[in-house]
Scaffold this motif. Structure first.
Motif, PDB file in Angstrom:
ATOM      1  N   VAL A 100       0.792  -1.139  -0.031  1.00 10.44           N
ATOM      2  CA  VAL A 100      -0.102   0.026   0.103  1.00 10.44           C
ATOM      3  C   VAL A 100       0.891   1.086  -0.107  1.00 10.44           C
ATOM      4  O   VAL A 100       1.605   1.422   0.998  1.00 10.44           O
ATOM      5  N   SER A 102       1.689   5.291  -2.475  1.00 12.15           N
ATOM      6  CA  SER A 102       0.995   6.502  -2.841  1.00 12.15           C
ATOM      7  C   SER A 102       1.782   7.115  -4.063  1.00 12.15           C
ATOM      8  O   SER A 102       3.156   6.628  -4.033  1.00 12.15           O
ATOM      9  N   ASP A 146      -5.205   9.282  -1.916  1.00 10.60           N
ATOM     10  CA  ASP A 146      -3.789   8.982  -1.320  1.00 10.60           C
ATOM     11  C   ASP A 146      -3.534   9.827  -0.103  1.00 10.60           C
ATOM     12  O   ASP A 146      -2.407   9.291   0.311  1.00 10.60           O
ATOM     13  N   TYR A 148      -3.492  10.701   3.631  1.00 11.44           N
ATOM     14  CA  TYR A 148      -3.344   9.732   4.994  1.00 11.44           C
ATOM     15  C   TYR A 148      -4.808   9.363   5.408  1.00 11.44           C
ATOM     16  O   TYR A 148      -4.873   8.235   5.881  1.00 11.44           O
ATOM     17  N   THR A 151      -6.763   6.296   3.679  1.00 13.71           N
ATOM     18  CA  THR A 151      -5.835   5.365   3.641  1.00 13.71           C
ATOM     19  C   THR A 151      -7.004   3.831   4.056  1.00 13.71           C
ATOM     20  O   THR A 151      -7.085   2.973   3.518  1.00 13.71           O
ATOM     21  N   LYS A 154      -8.752   3.314   1.112  1.00 13.66           N
ATOM     22  CA  LYS A 154      -7.909   2.499  -0.103  1.00 13.66           C
ATOM     23  C   LYS A 154      -7.648   1.345   0.188  1.00 13.66           C
ATOM     24  O   LYS A 154      -7.673   0.438  -0.772  1.00 13.66           O
ATOM     25  N   GLU A 176       3.068  -1.915   4.370  1.00 10.21           N
ATOM     26  CA  GLU A 176       3.378  -0.458   4.120  1.00 10.21           C
ATOM     27  C   GLU A 176       4.894  -0.489   3.290  1.00 10.21           C
ATOM     28  O   GLU A 176       5.577  -1.278   3.483  1.00 10.21           O
ATOM     29  N   GLU A 270      -6.238   2.565   9.334  1.00  6.32           N
ATOM     30  CA  GLU A 270      -6.734   1.231   8.692  1.00  6.32           C
ATOM     31  C   GLU A 270      -6.554  -0.063   9.270  1.00  6.32           C
ATOM     32  O   GLU A 270      -7.487  -0.963   9.198  1.00  6.32           O
TER      33      GLU A 270
END
Length: 300
Positions: A100, A102, A146, A148, A151, A154, A176, A270
């Motif tokens: 994950v 950006s 994208d 924070y 998340t 996303k 991450e 998340e």
């Protein structure tokens, strides 16, 4: 005609090429003309839209309407079953690593991707749709920000994409982009064992001492950088640096977030969102001592 009469009439119409447009337009008109629509009718109207779009071969629109119907009537097992049948597929891939990232941290994602390429481990890179895509053949953009604070949506969108497009028998290791792959063989062995256990696993998070200002200075919306996190701690969860969802827990997360989209409200973290969703699904976490148990490490 009253709302009930009009809604009953459109719901009883057979779905055919002669009625497709009329059904969709009448559903729209009902929502425009009546301020209050009982949920018992709202889900049925959306389900009718699903049937129309499905008959027309419009897969994305039909699926969207079916999910809306489920969120309106989340305890209706029949429409939940319809969703599972619509997306049902099985994959030869048993596990996939989900990086994950950006657009802003593209270089980190590509560095980590190269490590998985060298180790011949299946992976994908996920970013949001409000920035240019990451330039990689395994990159996926999902309909989320994208930023924070975007998340949670996303990650949820990416997990849903795996469930709907790769297979309902696939486990996911979410990473991450700050992580590194140190021991590929240990990771392979760990993923195989966790898949066999159908586990939800990761490093234990904070408990009642969770930092409720952890997101300050990270959010794109300045107001959120001074807003204290307001949700209760239900139990410890698997930390977001890296955690694993077996096929069973993954399906439970996907279904919980479709059925109860209010779980996203006020959520910035998340990993806690995933852990909380699994609390309600009675899935216990399996905690490992460190990321090294996955063959991973923080940093380059």
């Amino acid at each position: 005609m009253t709302f009930n009469q009009r809604a009953t009439t459109v719901l009883q119409l057979p779905v055919s090429p002669l009625t497709w447009d009329g059904i969709l337009k009448e559903c729209d008109r009902l929502e425009e003309e009546f301020l209050h629509i009982p949920s018992g009718y709202k889900w049925a109207l959306d389900y009718k839209r699903f049937q129309v779009e499905q008959a027309r071969g419009n897969a994305s629109a039909s699926l969207a309407w079916l999910k809306t119907a489920i969120a309106t009537m989340p305890y209706n097992s029949e429409i939940i079953g319809d969703y599972k049948n619509v997306v049902k597929k099985s994959s030869g891939v048993k596990n996939i690593v989900m990086i994950v990232s950006s657009k802003k941290s593209e270089a980190k994602a590509l560095r980590l991707a190269a490590q998985f390429d060298n180790a011949n481990i299946e992976y994908m890179i996920v970013s949001g749709s409000d920035a240019p895509s990451i330039k990689h053949v395994r990159a996926l953009q999902v309909s989320a920000s994208d930023a924070y604070e975007g998340t949670p949506k996303k990650v949820a969108a990416a997990l849903t994409w795996v469930y709907e497009n790769i297979g309902d028998n696939v486990g996911v290791l979410k990473l991450e982009d700050r992580m590194s792959l140190r021991e590929p063989e240990k990771l392979r062995q760990s993923l195989a064992a966790l898949a066999q256990e159908n586990a939800y696993a990761g490093v234990r998070s904070a408990d009642l001492d969770h930092d409720r200002c952890q997101h300050w200075g990270e959010c794109r919306d300045p107001a959120l950088n001074r807003r204290v996190y307001g949700k209760p701690v239900l139990r410890p969860w698997a930390n977001g640096g890296a955690y694993y969802l077996g096929a069973g827990p993954l399906e439970k997360v996907v279904m919980a977030l479709i059925r109860f989209p209010g779980l996203f409200d006020g959520e910035y973290y998340e990993d806690k969102l995933i852990g909380d969703a699994l609390v309600f699904e009675a899935v216990e976490p399996k905690f490992v001592n460190s990321y090294a148990d996955f063959g991973l490490a923080e940093g380059i």
